[in-house]
Design a protein around this motif. Structure first.
Motif, short mmCIF file in Angstrom:
data_model
loop_
_atom_site.label_atom_id
_atom_site.label_comp_id
_atom_site.label_asym_id
_atom_site.label_seq_id
_atom_site.Cartn_x
_atom_site.Cartn_y
_atom_site.Cartn_z
N ALA A 139 0.82 -1.21 0.00
CA ALA A 139 0.00 0.00 0.00
C ALA A 139 0.87 1.27 0.00
N TRP A 140 1.97 1.23 0.71
CA TRP A 140 2.87 2.39 0.79
C TRP A 140 3.47 2.73 -0.58
N GLN A 141 4.02 1.74 -1.24
CA GLN A 141 4.64 2.03 -2.53
C GLN A 141 3.58 2.33 -3.60
N LEU A 142 2.38 1.81 -3.45
CA LEU A 142 1.30 2.18 -4.37
C LEU A 142 0.93 3.65 -4.18
N TYR A 143 0.93 4.11 -2.93
CA TYR A 143 0.63 5.52 -2.66
C TYR A 143 1.72 6.44 -3.24
N THR A 144 2.99 6.08 -3.07
CA THR A 144 4.05 6.93 -3.63
C THR A 144 4.01 6.93 -5.16
N THR A 145 3.57 5.83 -5.76
CA THR A 145 3.40 5.81 -7.21
C THR A 145 2.28 6.76 -7.62
N TRP A 146 1.22 6.81 -6.85
CA TRP A 146 0.13 7.76 -7.11
C TRP A 146 0.65 9.20 -7.02
N LEU A 147 1.53 9.46 -6.06
CA LEU A 147 2.10 10.81 -5.96
C LEU A 147 2.90 11.16 -7.22
N LEU A 148 3.69 10.21 -7.71
CA LEU A 148 4.50 10.48 -8.89
C LEU A 148 3.65 10.75 -10.12
N THR A 149 2.54 10.05 -10.27
CA THR A 149 1.68 10.28 -11.42
C THR A 149 1.09 11.68 -11.41
#
Length: 525
Positions: A139-149
Motif C-alpha cells: 500500500a505504501w509504494q502504491l501511494y508513492t506511485t500515485w504521488l508520482l503520477t
C-alpha cells in the motif's frame, strides 16, 4: 518590401515555444504554477546582451526561444520553428501511449526477481507479521506511485516531467536533487540490467543442465563458463533492443513479458502447493534462527526483502511521458487507470507466491527463495518439461524487463550525442550506443559476479527513491498547508522511509560481516 525582411526582436511579440514535455499552460494554470523548464536545469544557458534588451539562447535540450519575424508593410507573422529535441529521445519520442500500454510496461517492470525471496522473509517474520508487513509495504509504494503520477504534470496542461532526476531537481534544487536521484536511478537502470544478466545467464545454465538431466557425458560435452552464459544472454537482449527505438514501442514486448510473469509466478506457487510439503516443515520463526541476535537480524532482513520486492518507481514518470495530454484530459487519468490495473495483477502474483511458498516449505525454504526450493524438493516427481517451461518463461520475462530498464540508460547516452550534434541519432549511432551499453553491462557482470550479495545493501541505499522522495517532492512542489493531512502524511511517510533505509543498510552490512562476502572478481560461477 516583400523581398527585404527584417527580424525584429520585440519583447512584446517574442514568445517561448516549449517542448512536448512542456505543454503550454492556460493563463489560469500559469498563475497557479510556474515551474522551471524540465531538461534545461540539467544544462547551462548562454547569455547574450544587446543595447535593447537581454535574452537567452538555450545551449542544450531546453526550451527553444523563437523570435517573431515581421515583414515590413505586411500584417502577417512568420514563426521560425526549430526541431524539438524531445522527439529525438527514446523516452519521449512517441506520445501515443494509453492505459493499456502503461499497464503492460508497469506490470513487466514492477515485479522483480527479489519477489522470489518473499517466502524467505516469512521464515523470519511468521504468518501474521509477514502478511501484515507485505500488505503495508504494498500500500505504501502504491501511494508513492500515485504521488508520482500527479507530480508528472503538477498543473493540468502545464509542464511535464518525464524523468525522475528532473523532478528531483525541481523539488530539491539542482545540487541536492542531483545528489539524491542520480545514483539511485543509474543503479535501478544499469544495475537492474546487470542483475538481470547474471540471473538470465544462470537460468540458461540451469536449462542446459536440465536437458542433460543425469547424463554425465552430456554434461561434459556442454560445459560453458558463467561468463559465456552472460555473453549469450546479453547478445540476445541487445539484439532485441535494436528493433525498439522508443519506450512506447516496447508495448508488445512488455505484453509478452507480463504474460510470462503471470504464468511462471502462478506455476511456481500452485505446483509447490499441489506437490505437497516436505516432511518436518515448521512455521515457528524462533526455530529458524540459532540465537536471539540472529533472529533480530533475520527480522530486519525480512523487512528489507519485502521492501525491495517492488520496483519500477524510477520508470513511472518515463512511462507516463509516453502518453498524450491536454488540459481537459491530463495524462495522469490514463496513467492511474493503467497503474491500478497493473498493481491489481501484481498483488495476485506476489501475495499467493509469498503465502503459498511459505506454506509449502516453511522454515526449510532455501536462502535463494522459491525458485531454488521447487527443484530442490520436487525434482524427482516433476517432469523435465515442467521445469524447462518455468525456466523458458522466466527467460522471456528477463529479456522483456531488460529492454524496459535499459531504456533510461539509452536515453541518457543518446542525449549526450544530441546535445553535442544538435540532431537526432542516426540508426547506426543508436545501435552503437546500445551495443556499448551491453558491453558495459557485460564487463560489470563478469567483473563483479557477486553483485547480488551486495544487492540488499545497495538496494537499501536506493530505497528512499521508492518510499521517501516522492513524499518530500509532493510537499516541495504542491506546498500543502502546514499541519494539514497531506502535509503530515507525506512528512511522516518520507521520514519513516529514510529511517527504514538506514536501518536496512545497517542490517545488510551486519549480514555481510557475519556471513562474509565471496568476492570472486572476474570468476563468475
Amino acid at each position: 518590401m516583400g523581398e527585404i525582411m527584417e527580424i525584429q526582436r520585440v519583447s512584446s511579440l517574442s514568445r517561448v515555444v516549449p517542448f512536448d514535455d512542456e505543454v503550454p499552460a492556460t493563463a489560469e494554470t500559469q498563475q497557479q504554477f510556474r515551474p522551471p523548464t524540465p531538461l534545461g536545469i540539467l544544462f547551462q544557458y548562454s547569455r547574450k546582451e544587446t543595447s535593447e534588451d537581454v535574452w537567452f539562447i538555450p545551449t542544450s535540450l531546453d526550451t527553444i526561444a523563437i523570435n517573431v519575424a515581421e515583414e515590413l508593410g505586411e500584417s502577417g507573422r512568420r514563426h521560425k520553428e526549430q526541431p524539438n529535441p524531445e522527439d529525438w529521445l527514446p523516452i519521449t519520442q512517441s506520445r501515443k501511449g494509453n492505459a493499456f500500454t502503461a499497464a503492460f510496461l508497469l506490470l513487466c517492470s514492477g515485479i522483480n526477481f527479489q519477489a522470489f525471496l518473499l517466502p524467505v522473509a516469512f521464515v523470519s517474520l511468521g504468518w501474521i507479521w509477514g502478511t501484515l508487513c507485505l500488505s503495508l509495504v504494498f500500500a505504501w509504494q502504491l501511494y508513492t506511485t500515485w504521488l508520482l503520477t500527479h507530480l508528472h504534470e503538477p498543473a493540468s496542461g502545464g509542464t511535464r516531467y518525464s524523468r525522475y532526476v528532473v523532478l528531483s531537481i525541481i523539488a530539491f534544487g539542482p545540487k541536492l536533487g542531483k545528489l539524491l536521484a542520480i545514483f539511485p536511478t543509474l543503479y535501478l537502470s544499469g544495475g537492474t540490467c546487470t542483475f538481470t544478466t547474471i540471473i538470465g545467464g544462470g537460468v540458461m545454465e540451469l536449462l542446459s543442465k536440465l536437458t542433460c538431466w543425469d547424463d554425465p557425458k552430456c554434461h561434459a560435452e556442454t560445459v560453458m563458463t558463467g561468463a559465456e552464459w552472460f555473453l549469450v544472454f546479453l547478445c540476445l537482449a541487445i539484439f532485441v533492443s535494436l528493433f525498439f527505438p522508443s519506450l512506447n514501442s516496447l508495448a508488445p514486448v512488455s505484453l509478452v513479458g507480463s504474460i510470462a510473469v503471470i504464468v511462471y509466478f502462478t506455476m511456481l506457487w500452485t505446483l509447490s502447493i499441489t506437490k505437497g510439503r516436505p516432511e518436518g516443515v515448521s512455521y515457528e520463526p524462533s526455530k529458524a534462527a540459532p540465537s536471539e541476535m540472529a533472529r533480530i537480524r533475520g527480522i530486519i532482513n525480512g523487512l528489507g526483502i519485502i521492501a525491495l520486492s517492488f520496483k519500477g518507481h524510477n520508470l513511472v514518470l518515463e512511462i507516463q511521458g509516453t502518453m498524450p495530454t491536454d488540459p481537459q484530459n491530463p495524462s495522469r487519468h490514463r496513467m492511474w487507470r493503467g497503474l491500478a490495473a497493473s498493481y491489481a495483477v501484481i498483488a495476485t502474483c506476489v501475495f499467493p507466491l509469498a503465502i503459498g511458498g511459505y506454506w509449502a516449505y516453511g522454515n526449510m525454504m532455501p536462502a535463494n527463495g522459491i525458485l531454488s526450493a521447487f527443484p530442490t524438493f520436487h525434482r524427482k516427481n516433476t517432469s523435465k518439461f515442467v521445469l524447462g517451461t518455468i525456466y523458458v518463461i522466466l527467460l522471456v520475462h528477463l529479456f522483456s524487463a531488460f529492454q524496459i530498464y535499459g531504456m533510461p540508460a539509452f536515453d541518457n547516452l543518446e542525449r549526450i550525442y544530441i546535445t553535442k550534434k544538435k540532431q537526432a541519432c542516426p540508426r547506426w549511432i543508436r545501435s552503437g550506443i546500445r551495443v556499448f551499453f551491453g558491453g558495459l553491462v557485460y564487463f560489470i557482470a563478469v567483473a563483479f559476479p557477486f553483485l547480488g550479495s551486495l544487492g540488499p545493501f545497495i538496494g537499501a541505499i536506493t530505497l528512499p527513491l521508492t518510499l521517501a522522495y516522492p513524499c518530500f517532492m509532493w510537499i516541495a512542489i504542491k506546498k500543502p498547508k502546514c499541519m494539514s493531512f497531506m502535509w503530515c502524511l507525506n512528512l511522516g511517510l518520507g521520514s519513516l522511509g529514510i529511517v527504514m533505509s538506514i536501518l536496512l543498510a545497517a542490517a545488510a552490512l551486519w549480514t555481510l560481516v557475519a556471513d562474509g562476502l565471496d568476492a570472486n572478481f572476474f570468476k563468475p560461477h
